[in-house]
Design a protein around this motif. Structure first.
Motif, PDB file in Angstrom:
ATOM      1  N   ILE A 370      21.811   7.253  73.605  1.00  0.00           N
ATOM      2  CA  ILE A 370      23.252   7.024  73.431  1.00  0.00           C
ATOM      3  C   ILE A 370      23.529   6.384  72.078  1.00  0.00           C
ATOM      4  O   ILE A 370      24.448   6.776  71.353  1.00  0.00           O
ATOM      5  N   SER A 374      25.613   7.820  68.761  1.00  0.00           N
ATOM      6  CA  SER A 374      26.781   7.065  68.281  1.00  0.00           C
ATOM      7  C   SER A 374      26.709   6.775  66.795  1.00  0.00           C
ATOM      8  O   SER A 374      27.744   6.571  66.151  1.00  0.00           O
ATOM      9  N   ARG A 500      29.815   2.557  73.874  1.00  0.00           N
ATOM     10  CA  ARG A 500      29.974   3.978  74.175  1.00  0.00           C
ATOM     11  C   ARG A 500      30.076   4.221  75.682  1.00  0.00           C
ATOM     12  O   ARG A 500      30.890   5.022  76.144  1.00  0.00           O
ATOM     13  N   VAL A 501      29.250   3.526  76.442  1.00  0.00           N
ATOM     14  CA  VAL A 501      29.302   3.695  77.899  1.00  0.00           C
ATOM     15  C   VAL A 501      30.662   3.248  78.427  1.00  0.00           C
ATOM     16  O   VAL A 501      31.280   3.915  79.266  1.00  0.00           O
ATOM     17  N   HIS A 504      33.537   5.837  77.460  1.00  0.00           N
ATOM     18  CA  HIS A 504      33.559   7.076  78.247  1.00  0.00           C
ATOM     19  C   HIS A 504      33.872   6.806  79.713  1.00  0.00           C
ATOM     20  O   HIS A 504      34.462   7.660  80.380  1.00  0.00           O
ATOM     21  N   TYR A 505      33.514   5.641  80.213  1.00  0.00           N
ATOM     22  CA  TYR A 505      33.853   5.314  81.601  1.00  0.00           C
ATOM     23  C   TYR A 505      35.352   5.083  81.745  1.00  0.00           C
ATOM     24  O   TYR A 505      35.973   5.562  82.704  1.00  0.00           O
ATOM     25  N   LEU A 510      33.632   9.032  82.969  1.00  0.00           N
ATOM     26  CA  LEU A 510      32.277   9.580  82.928  1.00  0.00           C
ATOM     27  C   LEU A 510      31.279   8.477  83.280  1.00  0.00           C
ATOM     28  O   LEU A 510      31.294   7.404  82.668  1.00  0.00           O
ATOM     29  N   VAL A 515      26.725   9.984  80.636  1.00  0.00           N
ATOM     30  CA  VAL A 515      26.772   9.780  79.185  1.00  0.00           C
ATOM     31  C   VAL A 515      25.366   9.912  78.602  1.00  0.00           C
ATOM     32  O   VAL A 515      25.163  10.543  77.557  1.00  0.00           O
ATOM     33  N   ARG A 518      24.360  13.521  78.517  1.00  0.00           N
ATOM     34  CA  ARG A 518      25.037  14.206  77.411  1.00  0.00           C
ATOM     35  C   ARG A 518      24.375  13.865  76.088  1.00  0.00           C
ATOM     36  O   ARG A 518      24.212  14.726  75.214  1.00  0.00           O
ATOM     37  N   LEU A 538      28.412  13.055  71.652  1.00  0.00           N
ATOM     38  CA  LEU A 538      28.787  12.464  72.941  1.00  0.00           C
ATOM     39  C   LEU A 538      30.084  13.047  73.479  1.00  0.00           C
ATOM     40  O   LEU A 538      30.612  12.544  74.468  1.00  0.00           O
ATOM     41  N   LYS A 540      32.560  15.988  75.157  1.00  0.00           N
ATOM     42  CA  LYS A 540      32.439  17.025  76.173  1.00  0.00           C
ATOM     43  C   LYS A 540      32.364  18.389  75.515  1.00  0.00           C
ATOM     44  O   LYS A 540      33.202  18.723  74.676  1.00  0.00           O
TER      45      LYS A 540
END
Length: 592
Positions: A370, A374, A500-501, A504-505, A510, A515, A518, A538, A540
């Motif tokens: 991840i 990023s 990043r987590v 996206h959450y 997500l 993540v 991906r 990262l 979609k």
């Protein structure tokens, strides 16, 4: 051949400044490594923890294998005997207790003496070395020895820059610094409030308020605004005054922690907001600086204070990781930081292997993927904001509505023209920005190789965090030789991954494991037949429109694979990455 001076030396000094400054430096430019000598020390200690069943054999084997890759090309390890003997030993395997373990101790002691002197000697014979590698080597070794980052930035690097030092002078100066022994420093910590009774007053180091003021006056320090209830003197061996202050903060944290276990006056030990080192001309903050684990998406997405009664996995993870920034004691920081990672990025259905306890090290690998994904967009966003000049690139940037589109414009510039047309005029960071642009150009030319290197560096840092957690929780020890370095190197990366987590959450609903999946797929496909761009790793997958098409001047093509990301119209910059700055135009300054 060696690049021309003084540009080469300026590059090194710029990177040293990035590594030593704690504020205002994006995570993408921080120091993620420890040095070879501390790495060997860490392995020697890990073998002992393996013998006590705190670390698994496979964990130590993985550590030893990665250390061979670090030590192998290290010129500080010598050209012949020392390097050959060390590599042979590492390849044979080391366990404790054993003759190999005792030999490793001897190798470390020999390698430590004159390490940077050997680097200086090697450069005189074979001068070519990448400036990034040399800067990392110098910075990591000096920090690992115990020098404080603020002291190195404010005194050593500043002196070298004022003297217009060339590369040889920089390395030789670092060798002289490394050869200096620790000095004893007298440090005063003072308190605004203390528990009542004789428990403190009877301590031999304790000074009443009048003696605290007298000590400050005797040492030529200002007493303006100082209203102590008392204080204590500590004699601390350290490399520099600011390193002594850092050690004093740890002492202070332990004292305050103990005060919470008394029955009467619980929590009444309240330190002043400053401490003093004899011979240092100014007061020093008694608060432990943040370790720069930043989750900027909370603020940029308007979620910082959006707390409801229903807790989410993100709430739990951020609460667990809070000691990374909030507390000075390393044990809770390491334990909480790893707990956050494990809570988000492991699953009962994960295959159980023998990598490290129950296969949980897979969480480190997932977070590293991840972070690697990023990295490009975070750095490109910083650079496009810092580019100055009334030119085609600035015009394209200023017509963009999102940071995604701005980074896409810079990516197209690098693909079409390299770094030749980029201009960075902001005095404190212009050389650092130029160095970062070179790294981004390397990424454009060979994305898979560069991203693999970034992923590996992050993986090593996170696996070190996991081992440190096991030593703290299963070994019950907070005195590991690499504990402070573990937090120093992993905290900014941890913040970037959590950012990043979290984004996206909150924005895409997500799950963290998705993540990570991906990210893993993005690293496999980048630059290939799918056209996946380094700024969309990262995002979609799906049909893409052309972002920023209206902002792009004639002749400036967006890079392949950057097209089409749907942006929330009400929050065009809702995806800040780490390095989002206040928009910088020719008439507007920037933050950072």
């Amino acid at each position: 051949m060696q690049p021309e001076e003084p540009a080469f030396a300026e590059h090194i000094l710029a990177r040293l400044t990035d590594y030593f400054l704690s504020e205002g430096v994006p995570w993408t430019r921080r120091l993620w490594d420890i040095g070879s000598i501390l790495g060997l020390e860490e392995l020697w200690e890990a073998c002992e923890w393996q013998s006590k069943k705190v670390l698994s054999a496979s964990a130590v084997s993985w550590q030893r294998s990665e250390l061979q890759r670090l030590v192998g090309p290290d010129r500080g390890m010598g050209d012949r005997e020392l390097r050959r003997e060390l590599m042979t030993l590492l390849q044979s395997g080391v366990v404790a207790p054993s003759p190999q373990h005792r030999r490793l101790r001897q190798h470390i002691d020999h390698a430590k003496v004159g390490y940077l002197d050997r680097w200086a000697g090697a450069l005189s014979v074979q001068p070519f070395v990448k400036p990034e590698r040399l800067a990392r080597t110098l910075a990591a070794h000096l920090l690992d020895l115990g020098f404080s980052a603020p002291y190195l930035a404010q005194h050593w690097v500043t002196h070298l820059r004022k003297a217009n030092a060339d590369t040889r002078t920089i390395v030789e100066s670092a060798a002289v610094l490394a050869a200096q022994s620790e000095q004893m420093h007298e440090v005063l910590v003072a308190f605004a409030r203390v528990p009542k009774g004789a428990a403190i007053a009877n301590h031999p180091r304790w000074m009443p308020s009048s003696q605290v003021v007298r000590w400050l006056q005797d040492n030529g320090l200002s007493t303006s605004g100082v209203r102590p209830a008392g204080g204590s003197i500590h004699f601390i061996s350290a490399r520099d005054p600011l390193a002594a202050a850092a050690k004093a903060r740890e002492v202070l944290e332990r004292m305050v922690a103990r005060a919470w276990f008394v029955r009467r006056g619980r929590g009444d030990l309240e330190p002043l907001d400053k401490l003093w080192v004899a011979g240092y001309p100014a007061a020093i903050s008694s608060e432990t600086p943040s370790r720069s684990a930043d989750v900027l998406s909370l603020a940029h997405n308007g979620q910082l204070l959006d707390i409801t009664m229903e807790r989410t996995i993100i709430d739990d993870a951020l609460e667990l990781a809070a000691p990374i920034n909030r507390g000075g004691l390393p044990g809770p920081a390491v334990a909480g930081g790893w707990a956050a990672v494990e809570s988000l990025l492991t699953h009962p259905g994960d295959p159980v292997d023998d990598e490290e306890r129950g296969g949980k090290a897979v969480a480190a690998d997932r977070l590293a993927a991840i972070v690697a994904c990023s990295w490009p967009r975070a750095e490109l966003t910083t650079l496009i904001h810092r580019h100055t000049g009334d030119d085609e690139l600035s015009g394209a940037r200023d017509r963009c509505e999102t940071n995604h589109d701005r980074s896409a414009v810079l990516l197209a510039e690098l693909q079409n023209y390299g770094v030749g047309r980029l201009t960075f005029a902001r005095r404190p960071t212009r050389r650092s920005d130029a160095a970062a642009a070179e790294r981004m150009y390397d990424l454009v030319r060979d994305p898979r190789r560069v991203l693999t290197e970034v992923q590996k560096a992050a993986q090593i840092a996170f696996r070190r965090l996991y081992r440190a957690r096991n030593v703290v929780l299963h070994g019950g020890s907070t005195s590991s030789v690499a504990l402070d370095a573990t937090l120093r190197t992993s905290a900014p990366l941890l913040g970037a991954g959590l950012d990043r987590v979290t984004h996206h959450y909150l924005e895409d609903q997500l799950e963290p494991l998705d993540v990570a999946a991906r990210a893993d797929m993005g690293l496999r496909l980048v630059g290939g037949e799918t056209g996946l761009s380094v700024i969309d790793l990262l995002q979609k997958p799906g049909p893409r429109n052309q972002p920023g098409a209206s902002a792009r001047p004639s002749g400036m093509a967006l890079p392949a694979g950057t097209a089409g990301r749907a942006e929330p119209p009400s929050t065009p910059d809702a995806d800040p990455q780490e390095a989002v700055l206040e928009p910088a135009t020719s008439a507007q300054g920037e933050h950072g």
